[in-house]
Write a protein that holds these residues in place. Structure first.
Motif, PDB file in Angstrom:
ATOM      1  N   ASP A 209      -1.514  -4.098   8.481  1.00  0.00           N
ATOM      2  CA  ASP A 209      -1.401  -2.699   8.866  1.00  0.00           C
ATOM      3  C   ASP A 209      -0.885  -2.378  10.071  1.00  0.00           C
ATOM      4  OD1 ASP A 209      -2.867  -2.031   6.405  1.00  0.00           O
ATOM      5  OD2 ASP A 209      -4.675  -3.328   7.331  1.00  0.00           O
ATOM      6  N   ALA A 210       0.055  -1.325  10.095  1.00  0.00           N
ATOM      7  CA  ALA A 210       0.640  -0.993  11.268  1.00  0.00           C
ATOM      8  C   ALA A 210       0.690   0.804  11.186  1.00  0.00           C
ATOM      9  CB  ALA A 210       1.730  -1.384  11.506  1.00  0.00           C
ATOM     10  N   ASP A 211       0.127   1.354  12.030  1.00  0.00           N
ATOM     11  CA  ASP A 211       0.427   2.812  12.117  1.00  0.00           C
ATOM     12  C   ASP A 211       0.048   3.435  10.561  1.00  0.00           C
ATOM     13  OD1 ASP A 211       1.371   2.788  14.740  1.00  0.00           O
ATOM     14  OD2 ASP A 211       3.304   2.439  13.996  1.00  0.00           O
ATOM     15  N   GLY A 212      -0.937   3.000  10.050  1.00  0.00           N
ATOM     16  CA  GLY A 212      -1.465   3.718   9.146  1.00  0.00           C
ATOM     17  C   GLY A 212      -0.788   3.320   7.667  1.00  0.00           C
ATOM     18  N   THR A 213       0.141   2.047   7.886  1.00  0.00           N
ATOM     19  CA  THR A 213       0.950   1.849   6.557  1.00  0.00           C
ATOM     20  C   THR A 213       0.560   0.287   6.332  1.00  0.00           C
ATOM     21  OG1 THR A 213       2.495   3.666   6.716  1.00  0.00           O
ATOM     22  CG2 THR A 213       3.262   1.712   5.538  1.00  0.00           C
ATOM     23  N   ALA A 214       0.434  -0.248   5.309  1.00  0.00           N
ATOM     24  CA  ALA A 214       0.403  -1.458   4.880  1.00  0.00           C
ATOM     25  C   ALA A 214       1.772  -2.128   4.662  1.00  0.00           C
ATOM     26  CB  ALA A 214      -0.585  -1.828   3.884  1.00  0.00           C
ATOM     27  N   TYR A 215       2.015  -3.326   5.390  1.00  0.00           N
ATOM     28  CA  TYR A 215       3.399  -4.166   4.846  1.00  0.00           C
ATOM     29  C   TYR A 215       3.037  -5.493   4.213  1.00  0.00           C
ATOM     30  CZ  TYR A 215       5.219  -0.135   7.931  1.00  0.00           C
ATOM     31  OH  TYR A 215       5.335   0.853   8.456  1.00  0.00           O
ATOM     32  N   PHE A 216       3.904  -5.982   3.610  1.00  0.00           N
ATOM     33  CA  PHE A 216       3.762  -7.339   3.333  1.00  0.00           C
ATOM     34  C   PHE A 216       5.050  -8.021   3.083  1.00  0.00           C
ATOM     35  CE2 PHE A 216       4.560  -5.602  -0.812  1.00  0.00           C
ATOM     36  CZ  PHE A 216       5.174  -6.396  -1.619  1.00  0.00           C
ATOM     37  N   LYS A 217       5.198  -9.534   3.320  1.00  0.00           N
ATOM     38  CA  LYS A 217       6.531 -10.036   2.923  1.00  0.00           C
ATOM     39  C   LYS A 217       6.000 -11.546   2.278  1.00  0.00           C
ATOM     40  CE  LYS A 217       9.181  -8.448   6.849  1.00  0.00           C
ATOM     41  NZ  LYS A 217       9.759  -8.616   7.931  1.00  0.00           N
ATOM     42  N   VAL A 218       6.647 -11.674   1.258  1.00  0.00           N
ATOM     43  CA  VAL A 218       6.345 -12.902   0.347  1.00  0.00           C
ATOM     44  C   VAL A 218       7.338 -14.102   0.977  1.00  0.00           C
ATOM     45  CG1 VAL A 218       6.384 -13.931  -1.896  1.00  0.00           C
ATOM     46  CG2 VAL A 218       5.233 -11.915  -1.486  1.00  0.00           C
TER      47      VAL A 218
ATOM     48  N   ALA B  25      -3.220  -3.739   3.957  1.00  0.00           N
ATOM     49  CA  ALA B  25      -3.018  -5.187   3.766  1.00  0.00           C
ATOM     50  C   ALA B  25      -3.900  -5.838   3.014  1.00  0.00           C
ATOM     51  CB  ALA B  25      -2.941  -5.911   5.235  1.00  0.00           C
ATOM     52  N   ALA B  26      -5.218  -5.795   3.243  1.00  0.00           N
ATOM     53  CA  ALA B  26      -6.186  -6.496   2.188  1.00  0.00           C
ATOM     54  C   ALA B  26      -5.925  -6.192   0.540  1.00  0.00           C
ATOM     55  CB  ALA B  26      -7.737  -6.070   2.840  1.00  0.00           C
TER      56      ALA B  26
END
Length: 163
Positions: free
Chosen positions: A15-24, A127-128
């Motif tokens: 999570d960063a600045d209220g947004t969730a990100y992911f990388k596979v 993120a979770a």
């Protein structure tokens, strides 16, 4: 250990600045100056992958990274957040009470309703929740596909290691 359990190590979410990100399938590469060389390094990491794969890369410092956007016809950037959204408690409750004749989006089918719910909730994922979406997506794959995915991710990681 099942392939699904082994595959969990291949997703990173934050999570960063209220947004969730992911990388596979995130790997780190030494090239930090030249985008063409970084692309070549990512392409080298993709050799030996059995299924179709789409990946992205980003010049960075002190290392650059590369990760998967799609695999085997799946759009990971859409599918994982979709599964994450569908696992949210309030979304599950809305789906359970779906009535094609009376719903807030005037959807005729539950699949259409799910798409509308996805569009309404995907910006609020954490993120979770994305990690949960990845797990649910993995469980939607048959065991043979999970094994192929695991093999392809292992190949990507092994080929992406700097020698």
């Amino acid at each position: 250990m099942t392939a699904a359990k082994q595959l969990k190590q291949y997703i990173t979410a934050w999570d960063a600045d209220g947004t969730a990100y992911f990388k596979v399938g995130r790997i780190f590469l030494e090239e930090t100056q030249d985008a063409k060389k970084l692309e070549a390094a990512a392409k080298k990491a993709a050799r030996g992958i059995e299924a179709e794969v789409m990946y992205a890369w980003n010049l960075g410092s002190p290392k650059s990274d590369a990760w998967w956007l799609g695999w085997g016809g799946y759009d990971l950037e859409e599918d994982i957040p979709f599964f994450a959204t569908m696992a949210k408690t309030e979304v599950l409750e809305k789906i359970k009470s779906f009535d094609p004749k009376d719903n807030e989006f005037e959807c005729a089918s539950v699949d259409e309703y799910k798409e509308m719910l996805f569009n309404a909730y995907d910006e609020d994922l954490t993120a979770a929740e994305l990690l949960r979406g990845f797990e649910d997506w993995l469980h939607s794959l048959d065991p043979a596909a999970q094994k192929t995915l695991l093999k392809d991710l292992q190949s990507w990681r092994n080929n992406g290691k700097e020698k």
